[in-house]
Motif scaffolding. Structure first.
Motif, PDB file in Angstrom:
ATOM      1  N   MET A  12       0.823  -1.218   0.000  1.00  0.00           N
ATOM      2  CA  MET A  12       0.000   0.000   0.000  1.00  0.00           C
ATOM      3  C   MET A  12       0.853   1.263   0.000  1.00  0.00           C
ATOM      4  O   MET A  12       0.424   2.321  -0.405  1.00  0.00           O
ATOM      5  N   VAL A  13       2.064   1.161   0.562  1.00  0.00           N
ATOM      6  CA  VAL A  13       2.896   2.372   0.677  1.00  0.00           C
ATOM      7  C   VAL A  13       3.838   2.478  -0.511  1.00  0.00           C
ATOM      8  O   VAL A  13       4.740   3.299  -0.533  1.00  0.00           O
ATOM      9  N   GLY A  14       3.629   1.596  -1.495  1.00  0.00           N
ATOM     10  CA  GLY A  14       4.414   1.741  -2.712  1.00  0.00           C
ATOM     11  C   GLY A  14       5.764   1.054  -2.675  1.00  0.00           C
ATOM     12  O   GLY A  14       6.626   1.309  -3.503  1.00  0.00           O
ATOM     13  N   LYS A  15       5.969   0.168  -1.690  1.00  0.00           N
ATOM     14  CA  LYS A  15       7.231  -0.570  -1.665  1.00  0.00           C
ATOM     15  C   LYS A  15       7.075  -1.763  -2.604  1.00  0.00           C
ATOM     16  O   LYS A  15       6.100  -2.511  -2.499  1.00  0.00           O
ATOM     17  N   VAL A  16       8.032  -1.941  -3.522  1.00  0.00           N
ATOM     18  CA  VAL A  16       7.935  -3.062  -4.470  1.00  0.00           C
ATOM     19  C   VAL A  16       8.137  -4.377  -3.710  1.00  0.00           C
ATOM     20  O   VAL A  16       9.047  -4.515  -2.895  1.00  0.00           O
ATOM     21  N   LEU A  17       7.259  -5.337  -3.983  1.00  0.00           N
ATOM     22  CA  LEU A  17       7.344  -6.633  -3.295  1.00  0.00           C
ATOM     23  C   LEU A  17       8.292  -7.568  -4.042  1.00  0.00           C
ATOM     24  O   LEU A  17       7.870  -8.333  -4.910  1.00  0.00           O
ATOM     25  N   ARG A  18       9.576  -7.474  -3.723  1.00  0.00           N
ATOM     26  CA  ARG A  18      10.547  -8.356  -4.385  1.00  0.00           C
ATOM     27  C   ARG A  18      10.228  -9.820  -4.096  1.00  0.00           C
ATOM     28  O   ARG A  18      10.401 -10.673  -4.951  1.00  0.00           O
ATOM     29  N   ARG A  19       9.741 -10.064  -2.862  1.00  0.00           N
ATOM     30  CA  ARG A  19       9.430 -11.448  -2.479  1.00  0.00           C
ATOM     31  C   ARG A  19       8.401 -12.049  -3.439  1.00  0.00           C
ATOM     32  O   ARG A  19       8.505 -13.187  -3.859  1.00  0.00           O
ATOM     33  N   GLN A  20       7.389 -11.249  -3.798  1.00  0.00           N
ATOM     34  CA  GLN A  20       6.346 -11.733  -4.713  1.00  0.00           C
ATOM     35  C   GLN A  20       6.928 -12.014  -6.101  1.00  0.00           C
ATOM     36  O   GLN A  20       6.575 -13.003  -6.747  1.00  0.00           O
ATOM     37  N   LEU A  21       7.842 -11.140  -6.545  1.00  0.00           N
ATOM     38  CA  LEU A  21       8.482 -11.363  -7.852  1.00  0.00           C
ATOM     39  C   LEU A  21       9.282 -12.666  -7.818  1.00  0.00           C
ATOM     40  O   LEU A  21       9.285 -13.432  -8.772  1.00  0.00           O
ATOM     41  N   GLN A  22       9.949 -12.915  -6.669  1.00  0.00           N
ATOM     42  CA  GLN A  22      10.724 -14.160  -6.546  1.00  0.00           C
ATOM     43  C   GLN A  22       9.806 -15.378  -6.600  1.00  0.00           C
ATOM     44  O   GLN A  22      10.109 -16.361  -7.283  1.00  0.00           O
ATOM     45  N   ASP A  23       8.665 -15.283  -5.887  1.00  0.00           N
ATOM     46  CA  ASP A  23       7.725 -16.413  -5.880  1.00  0.00           C
ATOM     47  C   ASP A  23       7.170 -16.688  -7.281  1.00  0.00           C
ATOM     48  O   ASP A  23       7.097 -17.838  -7.717  1.00  0.00           O
TER      49      ASP A  23
END
Length: 567
Positions: A540-551
């Motif tokens: 929500m605060v605009g932090k890119v979810l690297r973990r999701q990209l990895q998954d």
């Protein structure tokens, strides 16, 4: 490293290295601002304005309503609302009642809600009619006893309030709420209650004001215990750093969600402590933000890099005047230099990068706004905040310039994790909080974050920090956003993969991007794989979810390998 704090020499003369923190509950700010500026506006929401006197009265009314319903000191009260006046009233009302607030993300899935409500033991929740269905479906699996329901329409100006139900129907939202003893309307609780002050005995050092759940990007979400003293300290530190802000004169653009600790401190608690008018924005839409800036002329705009990126790349930008904005502190993700310079050119105000984490209420560092700042640095530790860089293996302090884990200590550092003594002991040692971020300090006391300890990529024995590669990609004129992760590589162990979002109508080939990187990065840091996308997954605060990209990447590789086995 000697015990000297080299950063203090770089403080502007207006910022004292050590501050006074009153021993008061967090609600003191609201009472003080309402006493000094009763008729000044505290909140602007879609045309409706609420004064400090009204905000304080409603917070007292809500506190009485909670106490009458059996809420006692130390009970947890969950607030699951977007940025609306009700969110502010519920927050301060619960604190006046002596309760512990549990801020709950309105986007939470049922699974996340069940975890948070069970972990915190919250028996009361304040939510939106549009979210009621989700809350009622988890109620039986949680300790919830009472649900207080409000609507966006509750605090709209008269005409909009009349039209709101029609708009909702048109959009296919027509929530039917079964009101009764366990499900009550927010407004009726306020209306039935007295406006007399509510006093609960609070020990600011010991009593918890807030359980703030850390984004479950690192496994299960944990409740961070922040005391009244922690939150008071961070708001006062913020005031010392933003020393040009004048009490009773500022307007803060509240686009950061208040249910996130960064918005809660830099927009709400900070805003109320200086009797600012808080312009609440329930949903970040660029067109609406432009309109707000045109109409309300905010002076302060705390945000995240993605918010500023969306504004400066918008085709309508040239039709709007952003010059009212004097100061912005960007947090939650690294601020690319390009974005900083472009934004400052447009506003003639200052945009600086800061740093913090939920466990520190949340801010610990920022670049001096009106003084020497260093691009790429998170700046100097805030007053009364001690910092050191430690060896991840031994915990020993490292000399300046060497990369290790950032550890911080100060009045804003949490009491610990709720009901998790082992995890608290692992991250909090003698008052020092281990941040999980890798960084270093230069000779002047400016700090730099190179990356999350967990995100570091090790390729052929070399440490690669995704942030450094992302910074280079950001400099490419066609690229709007970039994220970098490590992916398995049979030869190097891991290799670099870049996810790229181009600016509207722009394009570049892999070869062009590689050439750009080759001129700016050591060969082993250059991405070996690229994926072009229309957007990146974000919090929500605009932090890119690297973990999701990895998954996602892992799933794709597994699917491919099982395909090749079957064919």
């Amino acid at each position: 490293m000697s015990n000297a704090k080299p950063w203090i020499a770089n403080y502007p003369p207006e910022t004292a290295p050590s501050l006074e923190y009153p021993r008061v509950p967090l609600t003191f700010f609201l009472e003080q601002s309402a006493a000094e500026y009763p008729d000044s506006y505290a909140i602007y929401f879609m045309g409706k304005r609420i004064t400090y006197r009204e905000l304080l009265q409603m917070s007292y009314q809500f506190a009485h309503g909670l106490i009458r319903r059996g809420v006692k000191k130390g009970d947890r009260v969950a607030i699951m609302l977007p940025n609306t006046p009700q969110a502010v009233v519920s927050y301060y009302g619960a604190l006046f009642a002596g309760a512990i607030v549990v801020m709950t993300n309105p986007l939470y899935t049922e699974r996340e809600l069940i975890h948070q409500l069970n972990d915190s033991g919250a028996e009361t929740i304040i939510t939106l009619d549009l979210l009621y269905k989700r809350v009622s479906s988890v109620k039986a699996s949680t300790p919830l006893k009472r649900v207080i329901v409000t609507s966006v329409g509750d605090f709209l100006p008269f005409v909009k309030k009349m039209l709101y139900p029609l708009v909702q129907k048109k959009q296919g939202h027509n929530p039917q709420i079964p009101y009764g003893s366990e499900v009550e309307p927010f407004l009726s609780i306020i209306k039935e209650s007295a406006t007399t002050p509510v006093k609960t005995e609070i020990d600011p050092e010991a009593d918890i004001a807030l359980l703030q759940y850390t984004g479950g990007t690192t496994g299960v979400a944990k409740g961070v215990m922040l005391t009244h003293g922690n939150l008071i300290a961070n708001a006062i530190q913020c005031q010392a750093v933003l020393y040009k802000l004048k009490k009773g004169k500022e307007r803060i653009l509240g686009a950061l969600p208040l249910f996130h600790v960064y918005g809660m401190t830099t927009v709400m608690n900070k805003g109320i402590s200086i009797a600012a008018e808080i312009i609440l924005v329930p949903k970040y839409e660029v067109k609406q933000i432009f309109e707000m800036i045109d109409k309300r002329k905010p002076t302060l705009f705390p945000g995240a890099p993605t918010m500023y990126i969306a504004l400066i790349n918008h085709p309508d930008l040239k039709n709007h005047d952003l010059s009212s904005i004097e100061a912005c502190v960007s947090g939650s993700a690294p601020l690319p230099l390009e974005v900083q310079s472009k934004f400052e050119e447009l506003t003639h105000g200052k945009l600086v990068e800061g740093y913090g984490l939920t466990e520190a209420s949340p801010v610990t560092h920022s670049n001096p706004i009106w003084d020497k700042r260093i691009s790429g640095s998170i700046g100097l530790p805030w007053p009364d905040t001690d910092c050191r860089i430690v060896d991840t293996a031994t915990g020993e302090a490292l000399p300046q310039g060497e990369i290790g884990e950032l550890a911080v200590k100060g009045p804003q550092v949490m009491k610990g994790y709720w009901n998790r003594p082992e995890e608290t002991a692992a991250i909090l040692q003698d008052g020092w909080l281990l941040t999980g971020d890798m960084g270093y300090m230069d000779e002047e006391g400016y700090f730099y974050i190179v990356d999350r300890k967990k995100d570091m990529i090790i390729a052929g024995g070399f440490n690669i920090y995704p942030r450094e590669v992302e910074e280079v990609l950001f400099e490419h004129p066609m690229i709007q956003e970039a994220a970098v992760i490590g992916v398995p590589d049979p030869y190097r162990g891991e290799t670099v993969k870049a996810f790229i979002v181009f600016k509207k109508g722009q394009q570049a080939s892999e070869d062009e991007i590689e050439k750009h990187c080759r001129e700016r990065l050591a060969a082993y840091k250059i991405p070996r794989q690229y994926e072009f996308r229309s957007d990146l997954p974000k919090t929500m605060v605009g932090k890119v979810l690297r973990r999701q990209l990895q998954d996602e990447d892992k799933k794709r590789r597994e699917a491919k390998s099982s395909e090749s086995k079957t064919s």
